[in-house]
Design an enzyme around this catalytic site. Sequence first.
Site, PDB file in Angstrom:
ATOM      1  N   PHE A 276       2.065  -2.558 -12.882  1.00  0.00           N
ATOM      2  CA  PHE A 276       2.294  -2.546 -11.429  1.00  0.00           C
ATOM      3  C   PHE A 276       3.689  -2.041 -11.062  1.00  0.00           C
ATOM      4  O   PHE A 276       4.218  -2.392 -10.007  1.00  0.00           O
ATOM      5  CB  PHE A 276       2.030  -3.933 -10.830  1.00  0.00           C
ATOM      6  CG  PHE A 276       0.638  -4.431 -11.092  1.00  0.00           C
ATOM      7  CD1 PHE A 276      -0.452  -3.787 -10.533  1.00  0.00           C
ATOM      8  CD2 PHE A 276       0.407  -5.509 -11.935  1.00  0.00           C
ATOM      9  CE1 PHE A 276      -1.753  -4.218 -10.793  1.00  0.00           C
ATOM     10  CE2 PHE A 276      -0.888  -5.937 -12.205  1.00  0.00           C
ATOM     11  CZ  PHE A 276      -1.970  -5.296 -11.628  1.00  0.00           C
ATOM     12  N   GLU A 280       7.878   0.156 -15.556  1.00  0.00           N
ATOM     13  CA  GLU A 280       8.255   1.579 -15.529  1.00  0.00           C
ATOM     14  C   GLU A 280       9.623   1.771 -16.177  1.00  0.00           C
ATOM     15  O   GLU A 280       9.848   2.741 -16.888  1.00  0.00           O
ATOM     16  CB  GLU A 280       8.240   2.123 -14.087  1.00  0.00           C
ATOM     17  CG  GLU A 280       8.522   3.624 -14.029  1.00  0.00           C
ATOM     18  CD  GLU A 280       8.344   4.254 -12.650  1.00  0.00           C
ATOM     19  OE1 GLU A 280       7.583   3.726 -11.816  1.00  0.00           O
ATOM     20  OE2 GLU A 280       8.985   5.293 -12.415  1.00  0.00           O
ATOM     21  N   ARG A 358      11.270   7.339  -1.439  1.00  0.00           N
ATOM     22  CA  ARG A 358       9.854   7.246  -1.053  1.00  0.00           C
ATOM     23  C   ARG A 358       9.695   6.476   0.263  1.00  0.00           C
ATOM     24  O   ARG A 358       8.787   6.754   1.035  1.00  0.00           O
ATOM     25  CB  ARG A 358       9.017   6.625  -2.170  1.00  0.00           C
ATOM     26  CG  ARG A 358       7.523   6.819  -1.971  1.00  0.00           C
ATOM     27  CD  ARG A 358       6.725   6.450  -3.208  1.00  0.00           C
ATOM     28  NE  ARG A 358       6.537   7.560  -4.133  1.00  0.00           N
ATOM     29  CZ  ARG A 358       5.574   8.493  -4.027  1.00  0.00           C
ATOM     30  NH1 ARG A 358       4.700   8.447  -3.040  1.00  0.00           N
ATOM     31  NH2 ARG A 358       5.489   9.467  -4.892  1.00  0.00           N
ATOM     32  N   ALA A 559       3.450   6.554 -10.070  1.00  0.00           N
ATOM     33  CA  ALA A 559       3.240   7.411  -8.908  1.00  0.00           C
ATOM     34  C   ALA A 559       1.757   7.754  -8.718  1.00  0.00           C
ATOM     35  O   ALA A 559       1.430   8.739  -8.071  1.00  0.00           O
ATOM     36  CB  ALA A 559       4.103   8.684  -9.007  1.00  0.00           C
ATOM     37  N   GLU A 770      -1.977   3.469  -6.265  1.00  0.00           N
ATOM     38  CA  GLU A 770      -1.128   2.723  -5.345  1.00  0.00           C
ATOM     39  C   GLU A 770      -1.635   2.683  -3.891  1.00  0.00           C
ATOM     40  O   GLU A 770      -1.478   1.674  -3.211  1.00  0.00           O
ATOM     41  CB  GLU A 770       0.285   3.322  -5.334  1.00  0.00           C
ATOM     42  CG  GLU A 770       1.026   3.200  -6.632  1.00  0.00           C
ATOM     43  CD  GLU A 770       2.245   4.109  -6.656  1.00  0.00           C
ATOM     44  OE1 GLU A 770       2.067   5.326  -6.841  1.00  0.00           O
ATOM     45  OE2 GLU A 770       3.351   3.605  -6.462  1.00  0.00           O
TER      46      GLU A 770
HETATM   47  N1  MTE Z   1      -4.174  -1.266 -11.808  1.00  0.00           N
HETATM   48  C1  MTE Z   1      -4.139  -2.227 -12.760  1.00  0.00           C
HETATM   49  N2  MTE Z   1      -5.291  -2.825 -13.104  1.00  0.00           N
HETATM   50  N3  MTE Z   1      -2.984  -2.598 -13.374  1.00  0.00           N
HETATM   51  C2  MTE Z   1      -1.775  -2.020 -13.039  1.00  0.00           C
HETATM   52  O1  MTE Z   1      -0.740  -2.370 -13.603  1.00  0.00           O
HETATM   53  N4  MTE Z   1      -0.622  -0.365 -11.613  1.00  0.00           N
HETATM   54  C3  MTE Z   1      -0.655   0.385 -10.362  1.00  0.00           C
HETATM   55  C4  MTE Z   1      -1.954   1.172 -10.235  1.00  0.00           C
HETATM   56  N5  MTE Z   1      -3.086   0.337 -10.514  1.00  0.00           N
HETATM   57  C5  MTE Z   1      -1.776  -1.011 -12.017  1.00  0.00           C
HETATM   58  C6  MTE Z   1      -3.031  -0.648 -11.444  1.00  0.00           C
HETATM   59  C7  MTE Z   1       0.448   1.312 -10.216  1.00  0.00           C
HETATM   60  S1  MTE Z   1       1.933   0.718  -9.676  1.00  0.00           S
HETATM   61  C8  MTE Z   1       0.328   2.643 -10.466  1.00  0.00           C
HETATM   62  S2  MTE Z   1       1.584   3.719 -10.210  1.00  0.00           S
HETATM   63  C9  MTE Z   1      -0.931   3.215 -10.973  1.00  0.00           C
HETATM   64  O2  MTE Z   1      -1.927   2.221 -11.191  1.00  0.00           O
HETATM   65  C10 MTE Z   1      -0.632   3.955 -12.282  1.00  0.00           C
HETATM   66  O3  MTE Z   1      -1.748   4.460 -12.886  1.00  0.00           O
HETATM   67  P1  MTE Z   1      -2.479   5.828 -12.425  1.00  0.00           P
HETATM   68  O4  MTE Z   1      -1.428   6.864 -12.304  1.00  0.00           O
HETATM   69  O5  MTE Z   1      -3.418   6.055 -13.534  1.00  0.00           O
HETATM   70  O6  MTE Z   1      -3.129   5.526 -11.134  1.00  0.00           O
HETATM   71  N1  HPA Z   2       6.863   7.062  -7.913  1.00  0.00           N
HETATM   72  C1  HPA Z   2       6.857   6.218  -8.953  1.00  0.00           C
HETATM   73  N2  HPA Z   2       7.757   6.220  -9.889  1.00  0.00           N
HETATM   74  C2  HPA Z   2       8.740   7.126  -9.802  1.00  0.00           C
HETATM   75  C3  HPA Z   2       8.802   8.032  -8.752  1.00  0.00           C
HETATM   76  C4  HPA Z   2       7.805   8.006  -7.759  1.00  0.00           C
HETATM   77  O1  HPA Z   2       7.796   8.788  -6.800  1.00  0.00           O
HETATM   78  N3  HPA Z   2       9.892   8.807  -8.944  1.00  0.00           N
HETATM   79  C5  HPA Z   2      10.466   8.351 -10.085  1.00  0.00           C
HETATM   80  N4  HPA Z   2       9.773   7.345 -10.612  1.00  0.00           N
HETATM   81 MO1  MOS Z   3       3.693   2.535  -9.934  1.00  0.00          MO
HETATM   82  S1  MOS Z   3       4.970   1.515  -8.735  1.00  0.00           S
HETATM   83  O1  MOS Z   3       4.395   4.094  -9.501  1.00  0.00           O
HETATM   84  O2  MOS Z   3       4.293   2.164 -11.455  1.00  0.00           O
END
Ligand code: MTE
Ligand code: HPA
Ligand code: MOS
Length: 849
Positions: A276, A280, A358, A559, A770
């Site tokens: 979540f 990162e 952002r 992101a 997100e």
């Molecule tokens: N979904 C689950 N089950 N667990 C997670 O930690 N992280 C969220 C989202 N959905 C998360 C989640 C966040 S902050 C992001 S940026 C995206 O998943 C990252 O994965 P994606 O780029 O594959 O969507």
């Molecule tokens: N989103 C999520 N993580 C990031 C970003 C963004 O735009 N830029 C740098 N790290």
């Molecule tokens: Mo999601 S807050 O960009 O790890």
Amino acid sequence: MKALKKGPEKKTSASFENRDKFPMDDYTSNKNSAYSDKFDQFELNFKSKLAGKPIPHDSALGHVTGEALFVDDITPVKNELIVDFISSPVAHGNIKSLNFKELAQQDGIAGVFTHEDIPGENLYGPVVQDEPILASDIVQYVGQPVAIIAGESQKAIREAKKKVRLNIKELKPVFTIDEAILAKQYIGEKRTFKQGDFERAWRESEHILKGTFVCNGQEQFYLESQAALAHPGEHGDIHIHSSTQNPSEIQTVVAEALGIGNHQVVCVCKRMGGGFGGKETQAAIPAVMAGLVATITGRPARVAYTKDDDMRSTGKRHPYKIHYKAAFTSKGKITGVRFDIYSNGGAAADLSGSVLERTLFHSDNAYYIPNLIFNGVICKTNFPPNTAFRGFGGPQGMANIENVIQEIAIYLQKDALEIRRINCYKNRGRNITPYGQVVKNHILPEIIDQLAETSQYSKRMKQVEEFNRNSQTHLRGLALTPMKFGISFTTTFLNQGNALVNVYRDGTVQVSTGGTEMGQGLNTKIRQLVADEFAISYYDVKLMITSTEKNNNTPPTAASASTDLNGIAAVNACQKIRSKLCVVASNYFKNQEKGLKPSVKQICFEDNSVFDKRNPKNKLAFRKLVQLAFMERVSMGERGFYQTPEIQFNRDTEKGEPFFYYTMGASVSEVLIDRFTGQLSLERADLLMDIGESINPGIDRGQIIGGFIQGLGWVTNEELRYSDKGELLSFSPTTYKIPNIQDLPEIFNVETITNPHHQINIRRSKAVGEPPLMLCLSVWSAVKHALSSVQKGACPQLNLPATAEEILRRLTELKQQDKDNTAKHDAEKESEVVVVQQNELPIKKKQAA
Ligand code: MTE
Ligand code: HPA
Ligand code: MOS
């Protein structure tokens, strides 16, 4: 318990009807091997493409049976050490002494290590290296790691930690944005987005309003705490399992801390029990802890934070305080706004600069504003450095403008939906964002119209108003809020991905990308995409552990862009292999049929085999083709790469096109409030999203529901409370309340909409991770709407989260208030951090150590 009702089944919505046809396989544990696979015997229907099917998450079975392995589940080896840390009990101070030599002599303790034991760089950070891994002379927040302690057992460490004597001379701490402004403590430079002429709009406007919006932070509350397991290798090499969204950064930070080359470090991540955003950047400190102990002692070393330590020591969503001014017409059209945005960054930069950026990109949300000034400043305070959290600064900026819209509606005594509609981005004209990007190919107005219709917004609004006129005990509120979220890292260079695809001699395939799995379903989607490229079974493709050894220089999985970046890279690798296989196949068909001119263009992959379009009956099984290719010495391993095209942003002019596209949606929420206790319940929610053509509608539906509910927690129930010494008081699930099953609305309709204009991106899909979190703003807006009916014409102040206490406070304030709006005058003084005075605490809390 309330039932979860599904909305009427529509063609566009995620459907589970094929669920039984797609049983799961998994990455599971068994007695003999740490990483084994349970292969499923079921057959897939080869006629249909896999993309677009609601195939279950590829760890679903393992998640529910407990067989899916997380870092701390990996079987310990014989001489492994357990690693823990000693942290600062004070928010700000000078370290005078620490009895670590004495501690190191305790039974079962292998060593106690301070910053002096770090052979390389003690400072790290994703943008600026300003954060100590271990505090040196100064501590800057409660919970900050000061020393690492390694021992043979948890018990030995526990006993030794009782003997810690950490002598710190306390300095004056700074906790709130206002205190930081007074002390002139900032991180980085002020950022300003400008469009048109705000001052003129303000001067010439029919109506104006101003105020202050305050929102609190949020704990990521992943179920697997920060964890790392390091194994020492030859010649100072190190191998690390890390629960991280960013293996490449762990590799770099560990290498720098240990003073070795990146090539000496391998970081792997099989999966996370949630990230979540909280993993990162902040998986780095535990990774260095384990890596350092392994290097110094020559023994494997494992750290897994306790939940309490994790909550106290790591950063969260940024609290914000925003002073706003808005100019608008009698119809409610916004002519100009000025937002002075302050975020509470904590003690180091971490990702605060990108998060604030952002926020600036999303302070318009879904509305065209011709004249504007957005100023953004990060305040440095004595809290753990705040970091990424789903939405990444977007939610705070969007909440602020939704608050402004709600206030314009109250002021003009109009329905807020009317204000939202007339300000919403259009497709032609009124479509330029504050940073110069044109909002294209979107259907925002259609989303709003469809949702207003299906949720019966107008009819229910009348009923809500009627209810509020009559009920002495309860209040209702209703709101529809739109959402537009920019997809791409705003730091342009991060928008790249690479993948490794290996085809084996039996026709099975392994895929590795830089993307990490945290429950969001990335691996499942990539598996679908790769299987489709070769027209083979889902079960013949396997997603391998993410490793810096296979995929280098990768961005964080963040992101929401990881399917876009890694999915396209994987497809790119498959296509390279496929084109070589086409040559093999065309020669094969030529040899079979006399007179047939070989042509790679005629080769088709379908149903586990290939054929020449001119003679589709003559099929060659994919497995046979691969064997042929091997005999002909054709390489069947390829790297794929992808960089998002067309995006750019200039930070000097603050203009550009930072996003490849936008994911959009809207939601309608109805809340019920108890006038005596402030107790809130979400009665009904209707969500509608444009997520393009979904690669996996089941997983995406899960992301939409999960994101919305996680947002619901932020805007209603989750409250971080600190003592006046800066100690987090709500540091465990007993005091920090994330939503549970009873918090789901009784009526919950979740739908997607088809957007015919969206023609780009992998399989015309859109990122979904997100964006749905920000649909929660309709819940908060509905609370504001409910409160606005208490005193006709009076505008309630409402901070975020709208907890029962916050609502009750505002109800009381409104009842005492005459028409001159005294409550608003205090808004500027309100603090974004909830500090409980020490004398209000029933018992003195134990200090974190
Ligand atoms: N979904 C689950 N089950 N667990 C997670 O930690 N992280 C969220 C989202 N959905 C998360 C989640 C966040 S902050 C992001 S940026 C995206 O998943 C990252 O994965 P994606 O780029 O594959 O969507
Ligand atoms: N989103 C999520 N993580 C990031 C970003 C963004 O735009 N830029 C740098 N790290
Ligand atoms: Mo999601 S807050 O960009 O790890």
